[in-house]
Design an enzyme around this catalytic site. Sequence first.
Site, PDB file in Angstrom:
ATOM      1  N   PHE A 198       0.867  -1.185   0.000  1.00 44.19           N
ATOM      2  CA  PHE A 198       0.000   0.000   0.000  1.00 44.19           C
ATOM      3  C   PHE A 198       0.905   1.237   0.000  1.00 44.19           C
ATOM      4  CE2 PHE A 198      -2.554  -3.338   1.993  1.00 44.19           C
ATOM      5  CZ  PHE A 198      -3.752  -3.239   1.286  1.00 44.19           C
TER       6      PHE A 198
ATOM      7  N   PHE B 245       2.841   1.353   3.988  1.00 42.61           N
ATOM      8  CA  PHE B 245       3.099   0.066   4.626  1.00 42.61           C
ATOM      9  C   PHE B 245       2.732  -1.068   3.673  1.00 42.61           C
ATOM     10  CE2 PHE B 245      -1.400   0.568   5.581  1.00 42.61           C
ATOM     11  CZ  PHE B 245      -1.899  -0.712   5.445  1.00 42.61           C
TER      12      PHE B 245
ATOM     13  N   GLU C 297       1.201  -5.181   3.819  1.00 45.36           N
ATOM     14  CA  GLU C 297       0.588  -6.235   4.632  1.00 45.36           C
ATOM     15  C   GLU C 297       1.168  -7.588   4.228  1.00 45.36           C
ATOM     16  OE1 GLU C 297      -3.737  -8.351   5.543  1.00 45.36           O
ATOM     17  OE2 GLU C 297      -3.465  -7.094   3.766  1.00 45.36           O
ATOM     18  N   ILE C 298       1.691  -8.322   5.185  1.00 46.77           N
ATOM     19  CA  ILE C 298       2.144  -9.690   4.946  1.00 46.77           C
ATOM     20  C   ILE C 298       0.956 -10.617   5.195  1.00 46.77           C
ATOM     21  CG2 ILE C 298       3.664 -11.533   5.741  1.00 46.77           C
ATOM     22  CD1 ILE C 298       5.766  -9.443   6.306  1.00 46.77           C
ATOM     23  N   VAL C 299       0.567 -11.359   4.153  1.00 48.07           N
ATOM     24  CA  VAL C 299      -0.650 -12.172   4.211  1.00 48.07           C
ATOM     25  C   VAL C 299      -0.336 -13.610   4.609  1.00 48.07           C
ATOM     26  CG1 VAL C 299      -2.712 -12.878   2.948  1.00 48.07           C
ATOM     27  CG2 VAL C 299      -1.619 -10.695   2.409  1.00 48.07           C
TER      28      VAL C 299
ATOM     29  N   CYS D  98       3.004 -16.539   5.103  1.00 54.86           N
ATOM     30  CA  CYS D  98       4.450 -16.754   5.196  1.00 54.86           C
ATOM     31  C   CYS D  98       4.670 -18.200   5.609  1.00 54.86           C
ATOM     32  CB  CYS D  98       5.074 -15.798   6.212  1.00 54.86           C
ATOM     33  SG  CYS D  98       6.838 -16.049   6.460  1.00 54.86           S
TER      34      CYS D  98
ATOM     35  N   VAL E 234       7.343 -21.967   4.895  1.00 57.92           N
ATOM     36  CA  VAL E 234       8.368 -22.785   4.235  1.00 57.92           C
ATOM     37  C   VAL E 234       7.944 -24.233   4.421  1.00 57.92           C
ATOM     38  CG1 VAL E 234      10.787 -23.510   4.241  1.00 57.92           C
ATOM     39  CG2 VAL E 234      10.211 -21.110   4.612  1.00 57.92           C
TER      40      VAL E 234
ATOM     41  N   TYR F 297      15.940 -20.570   6.073  1.00 57.90           N
ATOM     42  CA  TYR F 297      15.263 -20.054   4.882  1.00 57.90           C
ATOM     43  C   TYR F 297      14.246 -18.965   5.247  1.00 57.90           C
ATOM     44  CZ  TYR F 297      17.173 -24.022   2.244  1.00 57.90           C
ATOM     45  OH  TYR F 297      18.010 -24.920   1.630  1.00 57.90           O
ATOM     46  N   GLY F 298      13.538 -19.152   6.366  1.00 61.51           N
ATOM     47  CA  GLY F 298      12.532 -18.169   6.758  1.00 61.51           C
ATOM     48  C   GLY F 298      13.145 -16.814   7.058  1.00 61.51           C
TER      49      GLY F 298
ATOM     50  N   LEU G 135       3.033  -4.769   8.282  1.00 57.58           N
ATOM     51  CA  LEU G 135       1.978  -5.121   9.226  1.00 57.58           C
ATOM     52  C   LEU G 135       1.505  -6.536   8.903  1.00 57.58           C
ATOM     53  CD1 LEU G 135      -0.207  -1.868   9.385  1.00 57.58           C
ATOM     54  CD2 LEU G 135       1.358  -2.716  11.131  1.00 57.58           C
TER      55      LEU G 135
ATOM     56  N   TYR H  85       1.181 -19.540  16.768  1.00 54.70           N
ATOM     57  CA  TYR H  85       2.366 -20.316  16.397  1.00 54.70           C
ATOM     58  C   TYR H  85       3.392 -19.471  15.635  1.00 54.70           C
ATOM     59  CZ  TYR H  85      -0.934 -24.049  17.465  1.00 54.70           C
ATOM     60  OH  TYR H  85      -1.856 -24.850  18.085  1.00 54.70           O
TER      61      TYR H  85
ATOM     62  N   ILE I 213      -6.214  -3.601   5.657  1.00 58.73           N
ATOM     63  CA  ILE I 213      -5.678  -4.946   5.857  1.00 58.73           C
ATOM     64  C   ILE I 213      -6.770  -5.874   6.379  1.00 58.73           C
ATOM     65  CG2 ILE I 213      -3.396  -4.010   6.323  1.00 58.73           C
ATOM     66  CD1 ILE I 213      -3.774  -4.631   9.245  1.00 58.73           C
TER      67      ILE I 213
ATOM     68  N   TYR J 182      -7.912 -11.009  11.224  1.00 59.94           N
ATOM     69  CA  TYR J 182      -8.110 -12.441  11.453  1.00 59.94           C
ATOM     70  C   TYR J 182      -8.479 -12.670  12.915  1.00 59.94           C
ATOM     71  CZ  TYR J 182      -5.806 -12.984   6.936  1.00 59.94           C
ATOM     72  OH  TYR J 182      -5.478 -12.905   5.610  1.00 59.94           O
TER      73      TYR J 182
END
Length: 837
Positions: A568, A573, A575-577, A579, A581, A590-591, A611, A617, A642, A645
Amino acid sequence: MAEPSQAPTPAPAAQPRPLQSPAPAPTPTPAPSPASAPIPTPTPAPAPAPAAAPAGSTGTGGPGVGSGGAGSGGDPARPGLSQQQRASQRKAQVRGLPRAKKLEKLGVFSACKANETCKCNGWKNPKPPTAPRMDLQQPAANLSELCRSCEHPLADHVSHLENVSEDEINRLLGMVVDVENLFMSVHKEEDTDTKQVYFYLFKLLRKCILQMTRPVVEGSLGSPPFEKPNIEQGVLNFVQYKFSHLAPRERQTMFELSKMFLLCLNYWKLETPAQFRQRSQAEDVATYKVNYTRWLCYCHVPQSCDSLPRYETTHVFGRSLLRSIFTVTRRQLLEKFRVEKDKLVPEKRTLILTHFPKFLSMLEEEIYGANSPIWESGFTMPPSEGTQLVPRPASVSAAVVPSTPIFSPSMGGGSNSSLSLDSAGAEPMPGEKRTLPENLTLEDAKRLRVMGDIPMELVNEVMLTITDPAAMLGPETSLLSANAARDETARLEERRGIIEFHVIGNSLTPKANRRVLLWLVGLQNVFSHQLPRMPKEYIARLVFDPKHKTLALIKDGRVIGGICFRMFPTQGFTEIVFCAVTSNEQVKGYGTHLMNHLKEYHIKHNILYFLTYADEYAIGYFKKQGFSKDIKVPKSRYLGYIKDYEGATLMECELNPRIPYTELSHIIKKQKEIIKKLIERKQAQIRKVYPGLSCFKEGVRQIPVESVPGIRETGWKPLGKEKGKELKDPDQLYTTLKNLLAQIKSHPSAWPFMEPVKKSEAPDYYEVIRFPIDLKTMTERLRSRYYVTRKLFVADLQRVIANCREYNPPDSEYCRCASALEKFFYFKLKEGGLIDK
């Protein structure tokens, strides 16, 4: 393939179309005959192959570097020295022919003048050579020999050359060799855009031979230089802006790095627009095409086709082109040096492997920074920054040049340096550098120490030690070490080509290619498998949504992980939707490496906040990546943008544009090794031996560390007893420091320190004082928000006083002013709670 000089030639009326700014052009018929094909509007591409070079030969990257970008094989416009020499040898060979043979070669490119009705535009040998390049071994054709095409004698084709000087004949023959090379390149080049540019230049040179004129690239490309200031001036401004306060030797080191970088750029092969399009936004591609075409015509091809006027890339282009190519060129350059490090002498190896990456990182900030002064046409530095060094007159106060922090620790930042405690002897004469008096106590010496004075020679020596396996004794460090960084394995695998990172996304116009679509399907499968509570249809909708992008982790050609995000830009910012591995590839770093690549990608696009909603977890993972539950982004900026959840926690990560995230753990490891070695050297200098502790024999079980004899003399300080109160709010810190600096500047004893020292008053001041500073420069630093902590501000104040005392005799007026000002600002620092009372 037929000999170029005997190929069908274009009619005199066929003029080369002026070269336009690249635009979408129809794809030409494959492998057209250069003599008859129409000239489409050219777009940029790699450069041609020399006629004398074997098929498939590749150009080198110039002195000490490799070619960047891919291109087809055999390339005279991007030649190594051997290819340039071939072209030069060919021209020397042709120019050494008898005049009759020269006229024969020029006749091939000359229109028939027997009568007005003859349309033959080049003499065709009735006895062509049986193999290419055999024409020079054949005897010269007689002027009476008839053309195979129009059946007029050779004399009718070269009649206009009868009274032409030998120099002009040789110039035309040079163009003939270049035309032959370009002819071969048009047929060998596989890239359509490239073929078009070469074909245009081929036609242009043919026309110039025909009309006996000099080649000029026409059209809307413009004439060099295309930008001001150019790349060379910008880089030299950068060196002056960042490093002018260094000692002459260290400043010369930075200058050598800048010249090496400029030399690499002048001999570097740029990526094609097609390659550029894969990693850039659509609006940038058109600008890059224009610059790329200019580079081909004015810089690249003329390296071997010297009939065309040649310009250095760094002389005619500026910030626009550098912004387009810097990230790719930097990566390829560093990789090239890393691979060939064993071929470098030790001194150069330290310079290139240690200082060059940081040099490029600092330059990158100025290239992509919004307000960098080095690109201003009227860029100047204060007169005090000159490098001329001559004997100094009587005592003068301390002063500074504007600067910013440089390489740390490798370029002089870090620990305090030891001061000599030798006897000063008699009172210093005017113009003679003072030494510390004999009766100077350790506490007095400490007052003169200022951070950042590690000699360059010592840093280089330490760097050679920690990079030399034979010199590093002790247990072998490896990826299995408990101290290895989380992302070390992933970083090494990326360097070896085992894993790759690609930012991809679905596209409707133009349609995404098959490989990207397959990767998107793979990402959908990874996310669905690793996030079982998330509906598969929801994952598929977001992964294939054109507004979302994904940083994909590829191993052995298949997707093993990725981060799906939506940017955006207007809100500042991303938004990470998703993520994730894949489970069998986890615990390999790797992460972490994925997130670091994502951070660098966003820094390049000037978006500095992430964000995300993390479930129970994932909170641990995000905390390790620098995320926090403390949200600084105003709610009004992200509310409604965003996805919320249920049962998840909103987390934020603020990016620092000055941090190279993918190399951060490696840099910190190197810094720790350097500091450890410096501590070892410091310990070796401490000669005093104290008796053992006897208190334990008397039943004492433990004692405070600070009571150990000699511990404080080693530089040890108690942990957790931070002096002063650190202001967390940057605005509050700025206001406090601004008021304090205003009071200091208004003090009656501040007058010697208000401005940088003029070289007319103290010619050798900048030779004696390695880190000058003054109140004017501190004001500029404060205005630019350089002082992010009170420590930086206090350190500069201390250096003002320390520099004055180092340069001037202790009973001088300047030192008296320094002492008075020092008492005043320490009083103000204590009063403001910035240091302990």
